[in-house]
Design an enzyme around this catalytic site. Structure first.
Site, PDB file in Angstrom:
ATOM      1  N   ASP A 198      -6.372   9.914   9.032  1.00  0.00           N
ATOM      2  CA  ASP A 198      -5.095   9.382   9.503  1.00  0.00           C
ATOM      3  C   ASP A 198      -4.701   9.959  10.852  1.00  0.00           C
ATOM      4  O   ASP A 198      -4.990  11.122  11.159  1.00  0.00           O
ATOM      5  CB  ASP A 198      -3.993   9.674   8.479  1.00  0.00           C
ATOM      6  CG  ASP A 198      -4.196   8.905   7.190  1.00  0.00           C
ATOM      7  OD1 ASP A 198      -4.387   7.690   7.270  1.00  0.00           O
ATOM      8  OD2 ASP A 198      -4.180   9.534   6.124  1.00  0.00           O
ATOM      9  N   GLU A 243       0.867  -1.174   0.000  1.00  0.00           N
ATOM     10  CA  GLU A 243       0.000   0.000   0.000  1.00  0.00           C
ATOM     11  C   GLU A 243       0.901   1.221   0.000  1.00  0.00           C
ATOM     12  O   GLU A 243       1.705   1.407   0.916  1.00  0.00           O
ATOM     13  CB  GLU A 243      -0.919   0.021   1.220  1.00  0.00           C
ATOM     14  CG  GLU A 243      -2.109  -0.899   1.093  1.00  0.00           C
ATOM     15  CD  GLU A 243      -3.066  -0.776   2.274  1.00  0.00           C
ATOM     16  OE1 GLU A 243      -2.880   0.148   3.098  1.00  0.00           O
ATOM     17  OE2 GLU A 243      -3.976  -1.595   2.377  1.00  0.00           O
ATOM     18  N   TYR A 303     -10.981  -4.169   2.925  1.00  0.00           N
ATOM     19  CA  TYR A 303     -10.090  -3.757   4.005  1.00  0.00           C
ATOM     20  C   TYR A 303     -10.957  -3.520   5.233  1.00  0.00           C
ATOM     21  O   TYR A 303     -11.727  -2.577   5.279  1.00  0.00           O
ATOM     22  CB  TYR A 303      -9.362  -2.480   3.580  1.00  0.00           C
ATOM     23  CG  TYR A 303      -8.268  -1.982   4.499  1.00  0.00           C
ATOM     24  CD1 TYR A 303      -8.405  -1.981   5.878  1.00  0.00           C
ATOM     25  CD2 TYR A 303      -7.089  -1.470   3.971  1.00  0.00           C
ATOM     26  CE1 TYR A 303      -7.404  -1.508   6.720  1.00  0.00           C
ATOM     27  CE2 TYR A 303      -6.076  -0.977   4.792  1.00  0.00           C
ATOM     28  CZ  TYR A 303      -6.244  -1.000   6.162  1.00  0.00           C
ATOM     29  OH  TYR A 303      -5.260  -0.520   6.978  1.00  0.00           O
TER      30      TYR A 303
END
Length: 263
Positions: A60, A49, A175
């Site tokens: 994030d 990734e 994911y």
């Protein structure tokens, strides 16, 4: 069949789980980033990734935010991220690369131009965290038509009503974000994750990979044991932030990969 599909088919035939590693493109600088990325397959990484630096990475945590900031301050751009992928492809034609980031840089470049350039550079899939399924016509559907997988995130708050919409146009793999909150914020527990993986797999034939909150080989093993593989990002990025030599970073990655592959 993309490189991602081929990789999971091979791992399944070997009875092995996948190990996925995330690094930020251009962190701490282009040359060292490329050195680390080139070393990932040899360290046991099945899928890379590659983070696309962005000025407002809202999903994030501090570790990856700072990595993006370092990369941007070092002059990293979308073009240079594609250049890095292209340079990687000069010596590795099989390891899949998933570009992970936000929609703004892609939109600014132009979707059609970006998809053409990404495919030419050797990108195999996209994770774009700020495009919900309701916006699939923006990028997801064009990406699939261009031969790139579009990977969607499912979370602990993705309930049974929402899940079909999340899975509708997803390809490559799912994911599963094992914790609520931002990246690097807590440690995941396999006992909490296992029922969720079972629930998701009841609705899709795609592999389900678990990420967020994995920092040790033991955690990688326990997560991979209840899913089709494990993703580690913040912990690896943290080693890079400490200024560790590339060889030391890759040794750490190898330990994580070995844990996932034991599952």
């Amino acid at each position: 069949m993309t490189r991602i599909d081929d990789t999971f088919a091979r791992l399944q035939s070997e009875g092995r789980k996948a190990f996925v590693a995330y690094v930020m493109a251009g962190d701490p600088d282009y040359d060292r980033s490329l050195e680390i990325v080139k070393g990932l397959p040899g360290a046991g990484v099945d899928i890379i990734e590659l983070g696309l630096p962005f000025t407002d990475p809202m999903a994030d945590g501090p570790t990856i935010q700072l990595a993006g900031q370092r990369a941007l301050e070092g002059g990293m751009t979308l073009q240079k991220t594609l250049d890095l992928a292209r340079a990687f492809r000069e010596t590795d034609s099989t390891t899949p690369i998933v570009m992970m980031g936000y929609y703004n840089p892609i939109y600014s470049r132009g979707v059609d131009t970006f998809l053409r350039d990404a495919a030419e550079a050797g990108i195999d899939g996209l994770i774009v965290v700020d495009l919900p399924p309701e916006e699939d016509d923006e990028l997801c559907i064009p990406a699939q038509k261009a031969g790139l997988n579009f990977i969607r995130l499912a979370t602990p708050t993705t309930d049974d009503k929402r899940l079909p919409k999340v899975l509708e146009n997803t390809s490559g793999f799912v994911y599963y974000v094992s914790i609520t909150g931002i990246t690097g914020s807590a440690e995941a527990q396999a006992g909490d994750v296992a029922p969720e993986i079972t629930r998701i797999k009841a609705s899709t034939d795609l592999p389900v990979i678990v990420g967020f909150g994995i920092r040790t080989p033991e955690a990688a093993e326990s997560m991979a044991a209840v899913a089709d593989g494990a993703v580690v990002g913040s912990a690896i990025v943290g080693k890079i932030a400490e200024g560790r030599p590339a060889a030391e970073v890759l040794d750490y990655v190898a330990s994580l990969a070995a844990g996932a592959h034991r599952a």
